[in-house]
Design a protein around this motif. Structure first.
Motif, PDB file in Angstrom:
ATOM      1  N   ASN A  32      -3.727 -37.010 -27.261  1.00 40.62           N
ATOM      2  CA  ASN A  32      -3.037 -37.876 -28.227  1.00 40.62           C
ATOM      3  C   ASN A  32      -2.265 -39.002 -27.548  1.00 40.62           C
ATOM      4  OD1 ASN A  32      -4.012 -36.368 -30.358  1.00 40.62           O
ATOM      5  ND2 ASN A  32      -2.146 -35.164 -30.578  1.00 40.62           N
ATOM      6  N   LYS A  33      -1.721 -38.747 -26.382  1.00 41.38           N
ATOM      7  CA  LYS A  33      -0.946 -39.759 -25.654  1.00 41.38           C
ATOM      8  C   LYS A  33      -1.818 -40.570 -24.687  1.00 41.38           C
ATOM      9  CE  LYS A  33       3.063 -38.960 -27.402  1.00 41.38           C
ATOM     10  NZ  LYS A  33       3.697 -39.967 -28.258  1.00 41.38           N
ATOM     11  N   ALA A  34      -3.128 -40.278 -24.664  1.00 45.39           N
ATOM     12  CA  ALA A  34      -4.085 -41.002 -23.811  1.00 45.39           C
ATOM     13  C   ALA A  34      -3.701 -40.953 -22.333  1.00 45.39           C
ATOM     14  CB  ALA A  34      -4.249 -42.444 -24.282  1.00 45.39           C
ATOM     15  N   VAL A  35      -3.242 -39.775 -21.889  1.00 48.56           N
ATOM     16  CA  VAL A  35      -2.924 -39.580 -20.479  1.00 48.56           C
ATOM     17  C   VAL A  35      -4.242 -39.385 -19.736  1.00 48.56           C
ATOM     18  CG1 VAL A  35      -1.738 -38.114 -18.802  1.00 48.56           C
ATOM     19  CG2 VAL A  35      -0.688 -38.531 -21.044  1.00 48.56           C
ATOM     20  N   GLN A  36      -4.493 -40.184 -18.726  1.00 43.62           N
ATOM     21  CA  GLN A  36      -5.744 -40.091 -17.976  1.00 43.62           C
ATOM     22  C   GLN A  36      -5.596 -39.310 -16.678  1.00 43.62           C
ATOM     23  OE1 GLN A  36      -8.732 -41.149 -19.245  1.00 43.62           O
ATOM     24  NE2 GLN A  36      -7.430 -41.375 -21.032  1.00 43.62           N
ATOM     25  N   THR A  37      -4.463 -39.457 -16.009  1.00 41.66           N
ATOM     26  CA  THR A  37      -4.189 -38.724 -14.779  1.00 41.66           C
ATOM     27  C   THR A  37      -2.720 -38.342 -14.763  1.00 41.66           C
ATOM     28  OG1 THR A  37      -3.687 -40.723 -13.523  1.00 41.66           O
ATOM     29  CG2 THR A  37      -5.965 -39.931 -13.438  1.00 41.66           C
ATOM     30  N   GLY A  38      -2.420 -37.240 -14.095  1.00 39.17           N
ATOM     31  CA  GLY A  38      -1.030 -36.839 -14.005  1.00 39.17           C
ATOM     32  C   GLY A  38      -0.866 -35.441 -13.447  1.00 39.17           C
ATOM     33  N   THR A  39       0.368 -35.016 -13.411  1.00 42.96           N
ATOM     34  CA  THR A  39       0.730 -33.692 -12.928  1.00 42.96           C
ATOM     35  C   THR A  39       1.579 -33.015 -13.989  1.00 42.96           C
ATOM     36  OG1 THR A  39       0.753 -34.460 -10.643  1.00 42.96           O
ATOM     37  CG2 THR A  39       1.933 -32.432 -11.098  1.00 42.96           C
ATOM     38  N   ILE A  40       1.345 -31.732 -14.187  1.00 43.32           N
ATOM     39  CA  ILE A  40       2.109 -30.938 -15.139  1.00 43.32           C
ATOM     40  C   ILE A  40       2.861 -29.865 -14.365  1.00 43.32           C
ATOM     41  CG2 ILE A  40       1.967 -29.340 -17.089  1.00 43.32           C
ATOM     42  CD1 ILE A  40      -0.715 -30.680 -17.811  1.00 43.32           C
ATOM     43  N   LEU A  41       4.146 -29.754 -14.594  1.00 45.57           N
ATOM     44  CA  LEU A  41       4.955 -28.665 -14.059  1.00 45.57           C
ATOM     45  C   LEU A  41       5.378 -27.816 -15.243  1.00 45.57           C
ATOM     46  CD1 LEU A  41       7.249 -30.768 -11.713  1.00 45.57           C
ATOM     47  CD2 LEU A  41       5.168 -29.554 -11.088  1.00 45.57           C
ATOM     48  N   PHE A  42       5.247 -26.496 -15.136  1.00 46.02           N
ATOM     49  CA  PHE A  42       5.638 -25.672 -16.270  1.00 46.02           C
ATOM     50  C   PHE A  42       6.358 -24.412 -15.828  1.00 46.02           C
ATOM     51  CE2 PHE A  42       1.111 -25.163 -15.427  1.00 46.02           C
ATOM     52  CZ  PHE A  42       0.938 -23.791 -15.272  1.00 46.02           C
ATOM     53  N   LEU A  43       7.242 -23.956 -16.726  1.00 46.69           N
ATOM     54  CA  LEU A  43       8.088 -22.801 -16.502  1.00 46.69           C
ATOM     55  C   LEU A  43       8.332 -22.162 -17.852  1.00 46.69           C
ATOM     56  CD1 LEU A  43      10.065 -21.263 -14.566  1.00 46.69           C
ATOM     57  CD2 LEU A  43      11.798 -22.912 -15.294  1.00 46.69           C
ATOM     58  N   GLY A  77       4.163 -22.687 -12.816  1.00 48.38           N
ATOM     59  CA  GLY A  77       2.924 -23.234 -12.293  1.00 48.38           C
ATOM     60  C   GLY A  77       2.859 -24.741 -12.372  1.00 48.38           C
ATOM     61  N   LEU A  78       1.657 -25.227 -12.081  1.00 44.45           N
ATOM     62  CA  LEU A  78       1.417 -26.663 -12.150  1.00 44.45           C
ATOM     63  C   LEU A  78      -0.013 -26.920 -12.583  1.00 44.45           C
ATOM     64  CD1 LEU A  78      -0.224 -27.685  -9.321  1.00 44.45           C
ATOM     65  CD2 LEU A  78       1.922 -26.919  -8.398  1.00 44.45           C
ATOM     66  N   GLY A  79      -0.218 -28.108 -13.071  1.00 42.47           N
ATOM     67  CA  GLY A  79      -1.546 -28.497 -13.517  1.00 42.47           C
ATOM     68  C   GLY A  79      -1.839 -29.917 -13.071  1.00 42.47           C
ATOM     69  N   THR A  80      -3.117 -30.223 -12.994  1.00 48.85           N
ATOM     70  CA  THR A  80      -3.569 -31.558 -12.641  1.00 48.85           C
ATOM     71  C   THR A  80      -4.358 -32.119 -13.815  1.00 48.85           C
ATOM     72  OG1 THR A  80      -3.813 -30.831 -10.361  1.00 48.85           O
ATOM     73  CG2 THR A  80      -4.834 -32.907 -10.942  1.00 48.85           C
ATOM     74  N   ILE A  81      -4.008 -33.321 -14.253  1.00 48.32           N
ATOM     75  CA  ILE A  81      -4.738 -34.013 -15.314  1.00 48.32           C
ATOM     76  C   ILE A  81      -5.665 -35.009 -14.627  1.00 48.32           C
ATOM     77  CG2 ILE A  81      -4.574 -35.477 -17.363  1.00 48.32           C
ATOM     78  CD1 ILE A  81      -1.605 -34.516 -17.562  1.00 48.32           C
ATOM     79  N   TYR A  82      -6.946 -34.962 -15.010  1.00 47.64           N
ATOM     80  CA  TYR A  82      -7.927 -35.839 -14.376  1.00 47.64           C
ATOM     81  C   TYR A  82      -8.987 -36.236 -15.406  1.00 47.64           C
ATOM     82  CZ  TYR A  82     -10.520 -31.473 -14.207  1.00 47.64           C
ATOM     83  OH  TYR A  82     -11.132 -30.296 -14.551  1.00 47.64           O
ATOM     84  N   PRO A  83      -9.697 -37.346 -15.186  1.00 46.76           N
ATOM     85  CA  PRO A  83     -10.730 -37.762 -16.136  1.00 46.76           C
ATOM     86  C   PRO A  83     -11.876 -36.757 -16.165  1.00 46.76           C
ATOM     87  CG  PRO A  83     -10.122 -39.578 -14.667  1.00 46.76           C
ATOM     88  CD  PRO A  83      -9.497 -38.324 -14.123  1.00 46.76           C
ATOM     89  N   GLY A  84     -12.265 -36.333 -17.365  1.00 52.39           N
ATOM     90  CA  GLY A  84     -13.374 -35.406 -17.541  1.00 52.39           C
ATOM     91  C   GLY A  84     -14.488 -36.055 -18.334  1.00 52.39           C
ATOM     92  N   ASP A  85     -15.584 -35.366 -18.479  1.00 53.13           N
ATOM     93  CA  ASP A  85     -16.730 -35.892 -19.225  1.00 53.13           C
ATOM     94  C   ASP A  85     -16.400 -36.137 -20.696  1.00 53.13           C
ATOM     95  OD1 ASP A  85     -18.247 -35.814 -16.924  1.00 53.13           O
ATOM     96  OD2 ASP A  85     -19.083 -33.831 -17.372  1.00 53.13           O
ATOM     97  N   ALA A  86     -15.516 -35.301 -21.274  1.00 52.45           N
ATOM     98  CA  ALA A  86     -15.159 -35.418 -22.691  1.00 52.45           C
ATOM     99  C   ALA A  86     -13.711 -35.862 -22.862  1.00 52.45           C
ATOM    100  CB  ALA A  86     -15.393 -34.087 -23.392  1.00 52.45           C
ATOM    101  N   GLY A  87     -13.219 -36.700 -21.962  1.00 51.95           N
ATOM    102  CA  GLY A  87     -11.830 -37.138 -22.023  1.00 51.95           C
ATOM    103  C   GLY A  87     -11.019 -36.442 -20.950  1.00 51.95           C
TER     104      GLY A  87
END
Length: 108
Positions: A32-43, A77-87
């Motif tokens: 929804n926010k059109a984030v294409q790349t980024g890092t996610i930190l979660f707790l 944990g952490l996550g990586t946001i990256y361009p995929g085939d379906a967004g």
């Protein structure tokens, strides 16, 4: 070695409510926010989940070893946001723990 350079852009802080699916809500938000790349930190904590904790056997391509957990586990944990085939796609890694037991791996 490969690398890319980035600059700090938008920063979001999310609170996932009890009963919401952490992975689904996060993925919908980045679409929804059109984030294409980024890092996610979660707790936080999860009622239940599934985690890949390594391969079943040490072969290529690997068959994932899945572990289910339930009953309320603390999570970091952490996550990586990256361009995929379906967004935009997200790859999550986390550690979860409950009552002296811990798991670390790829959160599914």
């Amino acid at each position: 070695m490969h690398y890319s350079e980035g600059r700090l852009g938008r920063v979001f802080v999310l609170t996932i409510d009890d009963g919401e699916d952490f992975l689904a809500v996060t993925h919908e938000f980045i679409r929804n926010k059109a984030v294409q790349t980024g890092t996610i930190l979660f707790l936080g904590a999860l009622r239940q989940g599934r985690m890949v904790t390594g391969p079943e056997e040490l072969v290529i391509p690997p068959e994932p070893h899945n572990v289910m957990f339930e009953g309320g586990w603390e999570m970091v944990g952490l996550g990586t946001i990256y361009p995929g085939d379906a967004g935009p796609a997200i790859h999550y890694h986390a550690s979860v723990g409950r009552a002296g037991h811990a798991l670390t791996g790829c959160l599914r």
